[in-house]
Design an enzyme around this catalytic site. Structure first.
Site, short mmCIF file in Angstrom:
data_model
loop_
_atom_site.label_atom_id
_atom_site.label_comp_id
_atom_site.label_asym_id
_atom_site.label_seq_id
_atom_site.Cartn_x
_atom_site.Cartn_y
_atom_site.Cartn_z
N LYS A 161 2.22 -3.28 7.25
CA LYS A 161 2.48 -3.51 5.72
C LYS A 161 3.83 -3.12 5.54
O LYS A 161 4.74 -3.67 4.67
CB LYS A 161 1.69 -2.68 5.21
CG LYS A 161 0.03 -3.40 5.13
CD LYS A 161 0.01 -4.50 4.46
CE LYS A 161 -0.01 -4.60 3.05
NZ LYS A 161 -0.35 -5.88 2.36
N THR A 178 0.89 -1.09 0.07
CA THR A 178 -0.05 0.17 -0.16
C THR A 178 0.80 1.40 0.04
O THR A 178 1.84 1.13 0.51
CB THR A 178 -0.73 -0.05 1.14
OG1 THR A 178 -1.61 1.18 1.41
CG2 THR A 178 -0.21 -0.36 2.57
N ASP A 179 0.30 2.22 -0.58
CA ASP A 179 1.17 3.62 -0.47
C ASP A 179 1.17 4.33 1.19
O ASP A 179 1.75 5.00 1.35
CB ASP A 179 0.45 4.60 -1.37
CG ASP A 179 -1.33 4.85 -1.02
OD1 ASP A 179 -1.61 4.33 0.11
OD2 ASP A 179 -1.92 5.85 -1.48
N GLU A 180 0.32 3.55 1.87
CA GLU A 180 0.29 3.94 3.31
C GLU A 180 1.49 3.90 4.02
O GLU A 180 1.77 4.38 5.03
CB GLU A 180 -1.07 3.50 4.02
CG GLU A 180 -2.18 3.65 3.48
CD GLU A 180 -3.13 3.68 4.46
OE1 GLU A 180 -3.39 3.43 5.86
OE2 GLU A 180 -4.50 3.62 3.88
N TYR A 207 -1.73 -0.49 11.04
CA TYR A 207 -1.87 -1.23 9.92
C TYR A 207 -0.60 -1.00 8.69
O TYR A 207 0.06 -1.82 8.37
CB TYR A 207 -3.23 -0.81 9.29
CG TYR A 207 -3.31 -1.08 7.72
CD1 TYR A 207 -3.26 -2.32 7.34
CD2 TYR A 207 -2.96 -0.08 6.65
CE1 TYR A 207 -3.35 -2.71 5.60
CE2 TYR A 207 -2.98 -0.23 5.21
CZ TYR A 207 -3.34 -1.65 4.82
OH TYR A 207 -3.21 -1.93 3.49
#
Ligand code: NAD
Ligand code: TDX
Length: 337
Positions: A156, A127-129, A152
């Site tokens: 990741k 993810t970009d997060e 989260y």
């Protein structure tokens, strides 16, 4: 004639990926390896359940022995790894499952793949997060340092680091993709867009966190699935690829668009307490995958959001079952009116 194992194939993106993949690669076989958590739903795959090129294995990615057996028994040569706990709000109230599945689960999968010796590609979907939050300007590139802000995104980022290390240490043919927010059919109704559609249809309040001006870069799920297919077959092992829709929107504008498409009043909008550690803005620079692999999104936001709203209107039974079942308790505590 390859056999690919898809982890988390009963979830939102995984099921869209499998449905598309079997159509695009009719000679390949897909083994869907999924633990069927609250987010996994085999009804998403009803259209392929009798396809001789599709198999389902109920299993946890933390169960290294079952992963190893599944890889060997099915002669798997490629892995596409979607399985994860994926909801930021849940990671704030209960991070344990995120550490277990996203970090330990990815580690077990990497270990099983390393021992197997026949794995030619291991694509890790991220993810970009992991990059944290942007200010008013700028974009995340593949070189942006990791700065995760939620349990989260930290889980990741940890899994991305593990995957990277298996390339450098063990020369495993891994690839990583970091994608922005997806939307589309089969999106679990705890996430912004499906939650807003369903609440609006039920004339319930639409809970907008904070001032509603947080920005996300929205990508139609089918475009993400196309990108993953291209990276799987044509990407360079050891590389990471950012995937985004070049489609930045403030949350409040998304909510107003949904209301407009459904012919509902903006009076349904309710500003609520902000998410702790809420990232302000995500925006992806997807020029690497565009330049090196020729991928770009096919859907405009206008077309994608219209198709999505129409899908939820046409598939009431799918989401009514979800919000009337075990999931109801969580839904009601989160979105109490
Ligand atoms: P989802 O929550 O809809 O689906 C997750 C799936 O993984 C479910 O089918 C669930 O049963 C399965 N699963 C969970 N824990 C498992 C375990 N321990 N063992 C085996 N299976 C397990 O998630 P999603 O939105 O489809 O996201 C898929 C992947 O894409 C995730 O890795 C997520 O981090 C990443 N991603 C999602 C988005 C997005 O906008 N949804 C954007 C970028 C990246
Ligand atoms: O009720 C809500 N009200 C609201 O204002 C919800 C559920 C969300 N929001 C806001 C928070 C975010 O700014 O909307 C935005 C989107 O929220 P989510 O749908 O929860 O997605 P996000 O937190 O951005 O994370 C998603 O995109 C990246 C996925 O859930 C992740 O798995 C993915 O990695």
């Amino acid at each position: 004639m390859a056999t690919i194992m898809v982890t988390g194939g009963a979830g939102f993106i995984g099921s869209n990926f499998i449905l598309r993949y079997l159509g695009e690669h009719p000679d390949d076989t897909v083994v869907n390896y999924d633990a069927l958590t609250y987010a996994g739903n085999l009804e998403n795959l009803a259209a392929v359940k009798d396809d001789p090129h599709y198999r389902f294995v109920k299993g946890d990615i933390c169960d290294g022995q079952l992963v190893s057996r599944t890889l060997a028994e099915n002669d798997v040569s490629m892995i596409v790894h979607f399985a994860a706990e994926s909801h930021v709000d849940r990671s704030i109230t209960g991070p344990d499952a995120f550490i277990k599945t996203n970090i330990e689960g990815t580690f077990r999968l990497l270990e099983a793949a390393r021992a197997n010796k026949k794995i030619e590609r291991f694509l890790h979907v991220s993810t970009d997060e992991v990059y944290g939050s942007l200010g008013a300007t700028g974009y995340f590139t593949e070189e942006t340092p990791f700065a995760p802000n939620s349990p989260y995104s930290a889980s990741k980022a940890s899994s991305d680091m593990l995957v990277r290390s298996y390339f450098h240490t063990y020369h495993m043919p891994v690839l990583t993709t970091n994608c922005s927010n997806n939307y589309g059919p089969y999106h679990f109704p705890e996430k912004l867009i499906p939650l807003m559609i369903i609440n609006a249809l039920s004339n319930k309040k639409l809970p907008v966190y904070g001032d509603g001006k947080n920005v996300r870069d929205w990508l139609y799920v089918r475009d993400h699935c196309t990108a993953i297919d291209i990276v799987l077959h044509k990407g360079t092992p050891g590389e990471t690829y950012n995937i985004g829709g070049n489609n930045e929107k403030m949350n409040i504008d998304i909510v107003k668009t949904v209301l407009k498409l459904l012919g509902k009043s903006e009076d349904l909008i309710e500003y609520v307490k902000d998410r702790p550690g809420h990232d302000r803005r995500y925006a992806i620079d997807a020029s690497k995958i565009q330049r090196t692999l020729g991928w770009s999104p096919a859907y405009t936001f206008e077309r994608g959001i219209k198709e999505t709203v129409d899908w939820y209107l046409a598939n009431r039974a799918w989401w009514e079952k979800i919000i009337s079942g075990d999931y109801r308790r969580y839904y009601e505590t989160q979105y109490k009116q």
